[in-house]
Design a protein around this motif. Structure first.
Motif, PDB file in Angstrom:
ATOM      1  N   ALA C  46       0.827  -1.210   0.000  1.00  0.00           N
ATOM      2  CA  ALA C  46       0.000   0.000   0.000  1.00  0.00           C
ATOM      3  C   ALA C  46       0.862   1.262   0.000  1.00  0.00           C
ATOM      4  O   ALA C  46       0.574   2.225  -0.696  1.00  0.00           O
ATOM      5  N   GLY C  47       1.957   1.236   0.751  1.00  0.00           N
ATOM      6  CA  GLY C  47       2.776   2.432   0.933  1.00  0.00           C
ATOM      7  C   GLY C  47       3.433   2.948  -0.334  1.00  0.00           C
ATOM      8  O   GLY C  47       3.644   4.147  -0.488  1.00  0.00           O
ATOM      9  N   LEU C  49       2.555   1.864  -3.691  1.00  0.00           N
ATOM     10  CA  LEU C  49       1.849   1.526  -4.937  1.00  0.00           C
ATOM     11  C   LEU C  49       1.790   2.741  -5.851  1.00  0.00           C
ATOM     12  O   LEU C  49       2.017   2.646  -7.055  1.00  0.00           O
ATOM     13  N   VAL C  50       1.484   3.894  -5.251  1.00  0.00           N
ATOM     14  CA  VAL C  50       1.280   5.095  -6.057  1.00  0.00           C
ATOM     15  C   VAL C  50       2.495   6.015  -5.983  1.00  0.00           C
ATOM     16  O   VAL C  50       2.966   6.529  -6.977  1.00  0.00           O
ATOM     17  N   ARG C  51       2.994   6.221  -4.773  1.00  0.00           N
ATOM     18  CA  ARG C  51       4.125   7.140  -4.613  1.00  0.00           C
ATOM     19  C   ARG C  51       5.284   6.373  -3.995  1.00  0.00           C
ATOM     20  O   ARG C  51       5.123   5.238  -3.559  1.00  0.00           O
ATOM     21  N   SER C 262      -3.083  -9.699  -2.661  1.00  0.00           N
ATOM     22  CA  SER C 262      -3.059  -8.496  -3.489  1.00  0.00           C
ATOM     23  C   SER C 262      -4.124  -7.489  -3.086  1.00  0.00           C
ATOM     24  O   SER C 262      -3.838  -6.317  -2.911  1.00  0.00           O
ATOM     25  N   MET C 265      -4.981  -7.703   1.509  1.00  0.00           N
ATOM     26  CA  MET C 265      -3.892  -7.382   2.437  1.00  0.00           C
ATOM     27  C   MET C 265      -2.969  -6.304   1.878  1.00  0.00           C
ATOM     28  O   MET C 265      -2.002  -5.939   2.536  1.00  0.00           O
ATOM     29  N   PHE C 266      -3.186  -5.857   0.655  1.00  0.00           N
ATOM     30  CA  PHE C 266      -2.362  -4.833   0.006  1.00  0.00           C
ATOM     31  C   PHE C 266      -0.911  -5.275  -0.203  1.00  0.00           C
ATOM     32  O   PHE C 266      -0.017  -4.464  -0.274  1.00  0.00           O
ATOM     33  N   TYR C 268       0.825  -6.434  -2.836  1.00  0.00           N
ATOM     34  CA  TYR C 268       0.703  -6.663  -4.276  1.00  0.00           C
ATOM     35  C   TYR C 268       1.813  -7.550  -4.826  1.00  0.00           C
ATOM     36  O   TYR C 268       1.569  -8.445  -5.627  1.00  0.00           O
TER      37      TYR C 268
END
Lengths: 432, 282, 299
Positions: C46-47, C49-51, C262, C265-266, C268
């Motif tokens: 999660a931390g 994934l985007v940034r 994925s 639980m985030f 991925y």
């Protein structure tokens, strides 16, 4: 409109077959169907047709604002739609539309959307997941933009990370104990307030066709939500299970199963399934939330039931549930804020909460929301004892460990002590 | 024509009885779905279970037609468009490909066959994100084109694998005769081989259609507007947070089967004869 | 130009036939496979994934997996589930195909109707079987009790061993028509003359089956089994709806576990790694299949 599309497709199909049927034509090299002009036309038509769904169509240059939500309940959808219509009618700068993403798909769709940069402007999401998405960096910091001073602490906590506010609570709910009053009277029992009383009452209520108690014990977040009241009632926390208290909670559940006052099937029953069992008269008492009340009233109007606090071990406890609004980074933040300001006004909150069968996250509204004889009233009282799960970015991992533990105990694949120790090991690996 | 080996009257009756018995056993779950859909929720939870609805409940069917944003007929139309599109792509691409693999022993043949298989080896869940990104860039995200393109990826490898056996079983002399008649490789394929492989093509079309028809993950993930989603999306109206409503859900099952079943019955003559007529004569 | 023309003479002309389908699959599935492979070597959660940065940690995800008891259980479950399903659905499907290839009055319509299980979305089938296997209200327990085969209700979906059994039943139910139809179509490719000459030679039914039907059906059987293996091995919807991998992870499959990691639980990258293990096993089976089926061919 529909006919046109169909014709377009049929033309495309006909063209395709035309290419193939001629002797000596280069059938093998034909392009995929979507490249034909006919199909292209159909798809653009689709796009323009499906642009606006929820609210009134945008006139002129109103900026589109999209909301994702997961309520499959028709009443909830209609209520949200009404709120949006009112908002869209009240101004002409923004045009809000809402898109339904099923609960089972919601986390997935947000994850995929985040990877592909295709997110809504506002998400209405399940509160325990909030912290994970904050960690992902897709939610705007809303600190100072909304006054949440009167809100229940737990609801505000669920959208607060490192002291910053990343969302606004939509509404609150929590779990309480429902009991079938006729069955209780027939068995000569009284309303239980402690674990011992609960077990005794459940025993008295259990017959060949009826089990005394049920609560959803599915091995996922929903199950954890339902197990948390028992765990927390002993004084244990979600992160500290391998001790006398944690084991006592697990042992209690084990006894309920072993003594036959609760069905093992609970590990396959969602909260909705539990409610269905309750209104079918197969279960005499259940732990469930207030959102079931409208359904119960319409589906089983003759059923005589009441709600009370979940019986306690050391202290009263319940798990806090509900959704939060979040504003997505990179979307139309101004528009989203404008809509949320509208939606969180006292008048709108009251309207939404009453229609939804939710309790307002705003304490002042909640306390005057229901009359004392309303079935919702006990939930407002229970809210004082309700705590939020997390908030923690890694909450899904912790929740998974907890739900595995009570499932092991219910199925008899581990003793409470073993289950507690195993869960603790997993949790320690996550929360250092 | 095929007059050889007709069964005697007695065996005919015996076999027919066995067939019907098999049908009853295998389709019992469907019967159960049908009667469950006509029971009230209370009766469904009754113990012991009832074998026919004591109180007839048709509310569950009324709920199918329109629930909130969900419109059954529109969803059916969407599903048909998506499934037809995927079937057309799958058949158009797979028929020549399987012929190429079956009849021409080019070097990369094994690798190509393996690569078709490989495309089926990842669980759908991990395909969703990259496909989503692709469809977004192709500007087909949130249109049925995205679902068509994705669904065809199931039908193509399946059809190639099944059809290649078909083409392989067709004797070479037939093709050679076509060449003598002045056909080139492509026209021989279109005029001679495809008609012979019709049963196989039919089966591949049916399976491609049904794979797409039953798809939920692609349709849900790549199409966000409820009014464009396939019929399978309707299942979420009847299960989830608010409990599984068995009568609604089984009614949903019955309703989703009916149109496909009707098509099958109407086209049975073609489908069944297509599927089972002797492919190779001599 | 002439060179190209020369290249596509004879056997290589087959490439032209294959190319469109190949390119299609390359675009739509090739990219996802590579995307997934790269993801599995990174540390995406999660931390980041985007940034933030996505670090390459190479095989760490895979090494971690083999210490994860849920993963090893899923691996074992998937294998067990696939093989048992394949055996049952293939045998029953084959038997039905042979039975319906007899020319009796109801053969064709009944065979057509037996396809109906295939028209139901798998999620719906899964829910139907959940209802059939329910402990108290399930019809299966009721029938078994009525026949005095059991005294107490079996807790099908809440006991580890029986939950797997219920899943297999549901999957076999879906798989039977699949096998039956494909084998039926395969049977039509066998020239009738062969049977005729066999019966003139005095061969019995059993002999004909072993000497003619089975050998000539070999390519079909191989295709059906490999496709069945692949589709069963990555079973997802059915398990997700019927048991969600429970009770106590006893029915988790590689695909459901990958999904859980994925999207619940985030994790991925770890989820991708599980999917790739699944792919590796299938690849191994696939290579074996290609080898076996093209053996003895003069390439």
């Amino acid at each position: 409109m529909k006919k046109k599309k169909l014709t377009a497709l049929l033309t495309a199909v006909a063209m395709m077959t035309g290419i193939l049927s001629g002797c000596g034509s280069k059938g093998a090299e034909s392009a995929p169907a979507e490249k034909t002009p006919a199909a292209d036309e159909a798809s653009t038509e689709q796009e323009s047709a499906g642009g606006e769904s929820g609210g009134t169509a945008a006139a002129g240059d109103a900026q589109p604002i999209t909301i994702w939500y997961y309520w499959e309940n028709e009443g909830h959808q209609a209520t949200l739609d009404q709120l949006i219509q009112e908002y869209n009618g009240s101004q002409d700068q923004y045009a809000v539309t809402a898109k339904y993403v099923p609960f089972a798909d919601f986390k997935k769709q947000l994850s995929i959307g985040a990877s592909a940069d295709e997110l809504p402007d506002i998400a209405i999401l399940d509160s325990p997941d909030h912290a994970s998405y904050v960690d992902m960096g897709i939610f705007e910091d809303l600190t100072g933009k909304f006054d949440v001073g009167n809100y229940y602490e737990g609801t505000v906590n669920s959208c607060t990370v490192d002291g910053k506010l990343y969302g606004v609570p939509f509404g609150a709910n929590c779990l309480a104990l429902y009991y079938n009053e006729d069955m209780l009277t027939a068995a000569g029992g009284s309303v239980p307030t402690t674990w011992d009383e609960l077990k005794e009452t459940a025993k008295a209520l259990t017959t060949d066709a009826v089990t005394g108690l049920a609560f959803c014990s599915v091995q996922n977040e929903e199950g954890t939500f339902n197990f948390a009241p028992w765990l927390w009632s002993t004084g244990a926390t979600s992160y500290d299970i391998n001790n006398e208290n944690g084991v006592r909670a697990l042992t209690f559940v084990q006894e309920l199963i072993n003594e036959g006052v609760m069905s093992k099937e609970c590990i396959n029953w969602t909260q909705g399934d539990v409610m269905n069992q309750f209104i079918a008269g197969n279960v005499a008492m259940m732990v469930n939330g207030p959102w079931q009340i409208p359904t119960m009233q319409s589906e089983a109007p003759d059923l005589n039931w009441k709600v009370t606090l979940i019986p306690k071990d050391a202290q009263y406890a319940s798990a806090l549930g509900g959704e939060n609004y979040a504003v997505v980074t990179g979307g139309n933040v101004d528009g989203a804020l404008d809509f949320l300001t509208f939606a969180t006004s006292e008048e709108k909150v009251k309207f939404m909460m009453n229609q939804f069968g939710y309790i307002s996250a705003d304490k002042t509204i909640a306390e005057s929301q229901f009359a004392e004889d309303s079935p919702y009233y006990p939930f407002v009282e229970e809210l004082n004892y309700a705590m939020a799960r997390g908030p923690l970015a890694e909450w899904p991992g912790v929740s998974d460990a907890i739900s595995l533990a009570f499932n092991q105990v219910i199925t008899g694949t581990a003793t409470p002590e073993e289950a507690a120790a195993q869960a603790q090991a997993t949790i320690d690996g996550i929360v250092k | 024509m095929d007059e050889e080996k007709r069964l005697s009257r007695k065996t005919n009756i015996l076999f027919s009885v066995i067939a019907v018995a098999l049908l009853c056993v295998l389709l019992f779950p469907l019967y159960w779905a049908l009667i469950t859909s006509l029971k009230t929720e209370q009766e469904i939870f009754q113990n012991p279970p009832t074998f026919y609805p004591h109180i007839l409940n048709t509310k569950s069917y009324a709920a199918q037609v329109e629930t909130g944003d969900f419109n059954m007929f529109r969803s059916f139309a969407n599903s048909f468009l998506i499934s037809m599109g995927a079937t057309v792509i799958a058949v158009l691409l797979a028929v020549p490909a399987s012929y190429g693999i079956a009849k021409y022993h080019f070097k990369a043949r094994k690798a190509v066959l393996l690569s078709f298989l490989v495309t089926q080896m990842l669980p759908v869940s991990v395909l969703l994100t990259p496909m989503f990104i692709m469809f977004k860039n192709m500007h087909v995200y949130n249109t049925w084109v995205a679902a068509v393109l994705a669904d065809a990826t199931i039908g193509i490898p399946f059809s190639v694998l099944i059809l290649k056996n078909y083409f392989a079983s067709i004797p070479k002399d037939l093709e050679e005769a076509a060449y003598l008649d002045g056909c080139n490789k492509f026209s021989a394929f279109v005029r001679i081989l495809i008609p012979i492989a019709k049963p196989g093509v039919m089966v591949c079309a049916i399976f491609s259609f049904l794979y797409a028809w039953g798809d939920l993950a692609y349709g849900m993930t790549f199409i966000l507007d409820q009014e464009k989603r396939p019929i399978t999306a309707g299942i979420f109206n009847f299960m989830g947070q608010y409990g599984t409503k068995w009568s609604y859900l089984t009614a949903f099952a019955v309703v989703t089967i009916i149109p496909v079943a009707i098509i099958f019955i109407f086209m049975q003559k073609y489908i069944v004869s297509g599927m089972t007529s002797g492919a190779v004569k001599g | 130009m002439a060179k190209i023309k020369k290249f596509f003479r004879y056997e290589n002309v087959g490439i032209l036939f294959v190319l469109p389908a190949f390119l299609y699959m390359l675009v739509f599935v090739g990219y996802p496979i590579i995307h997934n492979l790269i993801l599995s070597f990174q540390d995406v959660n999660a931390g980041n994934l985007v940034r933030g940065t996505k670090n390459f940690i190479l095989f760490d995800n895979y090494l971690e997996l083999f210490q994860d008891s849920v993963f090893t259980a899923s691996l074992w479950n998937t294998l067990r589930f696939t093989i048992l399903c394949l055996v049952f659905q293939f045998i029953v499907g084959f038997a039905l195909a042979l039975f319906f290839s007899q020319r009796f009055s109801f053969a064709k319509p009944v065979r057509g109707i037996l396809l109906v299980p295939w028209m139901i979305p798998i999620t719906v089938t899964a829910l139907m079987f959940k209802l059939l296997f329910a402990t108290d209200i399930g019809i299966i327990n009721f029938l078994l009790r009525s026949l005095h085969l059991i005294e107490k209700n079996i807790e099908w979906l809440t006991t580890p061993g029986t939950a797997m059994f219920a899943l297999i039943c549901a999957n076999v139910w879906i798989g039977i028509p699949f096998n039956m139809i494909l084998i039926s179509t395969g049977l039509t490719t066998i020239p009738k003359e062969l049977y005729e000459s066999a019966s003139i030679d005095g061969a019995g039914k059993v002999q004909t089956f072993w000497r003619i039907t089975l050998p000539l059906l070999k390519p079909t059987i191989e295709s059906v089994l490999i496709l069945g293996f692949i589709y069963t091995f990555k079973v997802y919807d059915l398990v997700y709806v019927m048991t969600s991998g429970g009770p106590v992870n006893s029915t988790h499959m590689l695909s459901t576990y990958s999904y859980k990691l994925s999207f619940e639980m985030f994790k991925y990258s770890k989820g991708s790694a599980v999917a790739n293990v699944l792919l590796m096993i299938l690849l191994f089976v696939g290579v074996f299949y290609i080898r076996a089926t093209t053996e003895g061919e003069n390439d």
